[in-house]
Design an enzyme around this catalytic site. Sequence first.
Site, PDB file in Angstrom:
ATOM      1  N   LYS A 153       0.845  -1.207   0.000  1.00  0.00           N
ATOM      2  CA  LYS A 153       0.000   0.000   0.000  1.00  0.00           C
ATOM      3  C   LYS A 153       0.878   1.254   0.000  1.00  0.00           C
ATOM      4  CE  LYS A 153      -0.350  -0.246   5.050  1.00  0.00           C
ATOM      5  NZ  LYS A 153      -1.243  -0.523   6.192  1.00  0.00           N
TER       6      LYS A 153
ATOM      7  N   TYR B  67      15.878  29.783   8.045  1.00  0.00           N
ATOM      8  CA  TYR B  67      14.606  30.392   8.463  1.00  0.00           C
ATOM      9  C   TYR B  67      14.469  30.355   9.980  1.00  0.00           C
ATOM     10  CZ  TYR B  67      12.693  30.243   3.694  1.00  0.00           C
ATOM     11  OH  TYR B  67      12.454  30.438   2.358  1.00  0.00           O
TER      12      TYR B  67
HETATM   13  C1  PLP Z   1      -0.469  -1.590   6.810  1.00  0.00           C
HETATM   14  C2  PLP Z   1      -1.025  -2.830   7.348  1.00  0.00           C
HETATM   15  C3  PLP Z   1      -0.201  -3.923   7.611  1.00  0.00           C
HETATM   16  C4  PLP Z   1       1.320  -3.838   7.518  1.00  0.00           C
HETATM   17  O1  PLP Z   1       1.827  -3.218   8.689  1.00  0.00           O
HETATM   18  P1  PLP Z   1       3.384  -3.065   8.946  1.00  0.00           P
HETATM   19  O2  PLP Z   1       3.499  -2.563  10.325  1.00  0.00           O
HETATM   20  O3  PLP Z   1       3.889  -2.093   7.939  1.00  0.00           O
HETATM   21  O4  PLP Z   1       3.969  -4.416   8.740  1.00  0.00           O
HETATM   22  C5  PLP Z   1      -0.791  -5.092   8.006  1.00  0.00           C
HETATM   23  N1  PLP Z   1      -2.141  -5.185   8.161  1.00  0.00           N
HETATM   24  C6  PLP Z   1      -2.964  -4.151   7.935  1.00  0.00           C
HETATM   25  C7  PLP Z   1      -4.418  -4.312   8.137  1.00  0.00           C
HETATM   26  C8  PLP Z   1      -2.436  -2.932   7.535  1.00  0.00           C
HETATM   27  O5  PLP Z   1      -3.263  -1.904   7.322  1.00  0.00           O
END
Ligand code: PLP
Length: 360
Positions: free
Chosen positions: A35, A255
């Site tokens: 994702k 800044y």
């Molecule tokens: C993003 C996500 C993961 C992966 O989590 P990590 O901590 O990056 O391994 C697993 N399960 C769900 C439902 C997620 O949304």
Amino acid sequence: MSRKVRADVDLNAIRHNYRLACAQAPRARAAAIVKANAYGHGAIAVARALEPEVPAFGVACIEEALELRAAGIRKPIMLLEGCFDEAELPLVDSQDFWPAVHSEHQLCALEQAQMKSRFPVFLKVDTGMHRLGFAPDQVPSMVERLQALSCVSEVILMTHFARSDEPDQPATAQQIECFEALAGSSGLAASLSNSAAVMAWPTAHRNWLRPGMMLYGATPFMAPQPVADQLQPAMTLSTEIIAIREVAVGERVGYGGTFVCERPTRIGTIAMGYGDGYPRHARNGTPVVVRGQRVPVAGRVSMDMMTIDLTDLPEARIGDRVELFGKQLPASEVAPWCDTIPYTLVTCLTPRVPRYYHHE
Ligand SMILES: *Cc1c(COP(=O)(O)O)cnc(C)c1O
């Protein structure tokens, strides 16, 4: 001539990290979570590199799943939050997407849809995170309703941990206990483990792992951890020094003048800023690496540039490469300086940063 910002992505490291996840639970299957553009690494390139060895991918929404299909990725793709509206269901039907079902409205939509294919459904259980999912006492009747649907080939119980990155906290054991009270005797397959649980909570491995961050080689833990210590950072974010100047004692840099020179200071300006996704709230002292040596950020991060203190590295020159995080400097070491976690450092990089892929 071009601006020298780049993110080098080592696809072999991602394969190594995926195999490390699988090795923790040889009897489980691991859906590679890609994702958010594979946590900023490039979903298509990462999915292509992993496709020969993964049984499925996981994404947050159907747009991300369709992007993978458009690129020719054929493996099943889990929709971790299911469908956001029923117009997505025809695509679930035709594209081999495996939906989560976390709420009554998603279940109703599935019951009312005319589906032709059969696919597994991940029934989300809220065991303590209190973000998505059915309360445990609702689950048996939801399972029954799903099993009554001809499109559902299998119901897989799924839950998500709130604190699996804190091995000393009892919260995860409590969530596992709550989950097992339901799943243990149900005969259904189960999926609990994000990266931290893959590495630190073997009782949560069960049938389907869901590793995300660990694939990209950053540890979710604050302390050393025997599995996380074997991860290989996949992304190296770097740029070049574009200017160097001597700044007198008492002068301020950048800044807001937040950095005050307490000695004659050699300031290097580098082509990287929050317009590239590097966090603006990186504090004075945040490390970067030049010529193999850590040197501190000095002055506020601006949109396209930042300033670093090169006083202790007199051999530094214009054109030297500067690593912001990666092979020489773990993102997990940089993150606390920016009051964040390594997840955001990689995920928030903007499209202005070109990604270069390496397979060696
Ligand atoms: C993003 C996500 C993961 C992966 O989590 P990590 O901590 O990056 O391994 C697993 N399960 C769900 C439902 C997620 O949304």
